[in-house]
Design a protein around this motif. Structure first.
Motif, PDB file in Angstrom:
ATOM      1  N   ASP A   1      35.907   8.936   8.867  1.00  0.00           N
ATOM      2  CA  ASP A   1      34.657   8.953   8.326  1.00  0.00           C
ATOM      3  C   ASP A   1      33.942   7.678   9.255  1.00  0.00           C
ATOM      4  N   ILE A   2      32.719   7.750   9.273  1.00  0.00           N
ATOM      5  CA  ILE A   2      31.935   6.530   9.916  1.00  0.00           C
ATOM      6  C   ILE A   2      31.672   5.580   8.700  1.00  0.00           C
ATOM      7  N   ARG A   3      31.959   4.327   8.999  1.00  0.00           N
ATOM      8  CA  ARG A   3      31.985   3.235   7.914  1.00  0.00           C
ATOM      9  C   ARG A   3      30.780   2.235   8.303  1.00  0.00           C
ATOM     10  N   THR A   4      30.297   1.777   7.474  1.00  0.00           N
ATOM     11  CA  THR A   4      29.340   0.508   7.729  1.00  0.00           C
ATOM     12  C   THR A   4      29.242  -0.251   6.878  1.00  0.00           C
ATOM     13  N   THR A   5      28.720  -1.459   7.056  1.00  0.00           N
ATOM     14  CA  THR A   5      28.361  -2.772   6.142  1.00  0.00           C
ATOM     15  C   THR A   5      27.220  -3.417   6.932  1.00  0.00           C
ATOM     16  N   PRO A   6      26.355  -4.312   6.208  1.00  0.00           N
ATOM     17  CA  PRO A   6      25.427  -5.085   6.766  1.00  0.00           C
ATOM     18  C   PRO A   6      26.205  -6.096   7.835  1.00  0.00           C
TER      19      PRO A   6
END
Length: 156
Positions: free
Chosen positions: A144-149
């Protein structure tokens, strides 16, 4: 060997001969007239050298990260990377590009699996994105595509 190839396709230059050293996956960043790269060793190191410097000129050791960086990226005044190139847990780090005396701050403290399972690490003007093929956590989805600031946190 860290080597530069001109856009014309005919010119090239050896920046630094690593000898028996190894570099991490996608750990080359060019910032203006300087080139940065990670090199495995005891300790691991991120080095820099002016593109115009002679091949024999010794690079500057900029910092000594906890684990060998993979996917070294620059965004604004920071370098970003993920660890786990040699089977260690993959964490996301950042560090000021210049003027800093630290070896990087872990900004994602949730293991993302080995760097060999990380693909597509990207840093934009407001967030970090990556895909992990196997984070070694049965309770989360993989691929899955993961993200954080940019400041990190728990990935979504």
């Amino acid at each position: 060997v860290v080597q530069w190839f001109g856009l014309d396709g005919t010119s090239s230059k050896v920046i630094w001969n690593l000898g028996a050293g190894e570099t991490g996956n996608e750990t080359l960043v060019i910032d203006g007239q300087d080139i940065y790269w990670a090199q495995r060793g005891t300790p691991n190191v991120v080095r820099k050298k002016a593109l115009s410097a002679a091949s024999a000129t010794t690079p500057t050791d900029v910092f000594f990260p906890e684990d060998l960086p993979a996917y070294l990226r620059r965004q604004g005044d920071y370098l970003y990377w993920i660890s786990g190139e040699y089977g260690e847990p993959g964490y996301v780090y950042r560090r000021l590009l210049t003027g800093a005396t630290d070896d990087g701050t872990r900004i994602v403290d949730v293991a993302q699996g080995a760097a060999s399972n990380i693909t597509g690490f990207a840093v934009t003007t407001d967030a970090i994105y990556w895909i992990t093929g196997d984070d070694l956590n049965a309770s989360t989805l993989d691929n899955d595509i993961r993200t954080t600031p940019l400041t990190g946190g728990v990935p979504t």
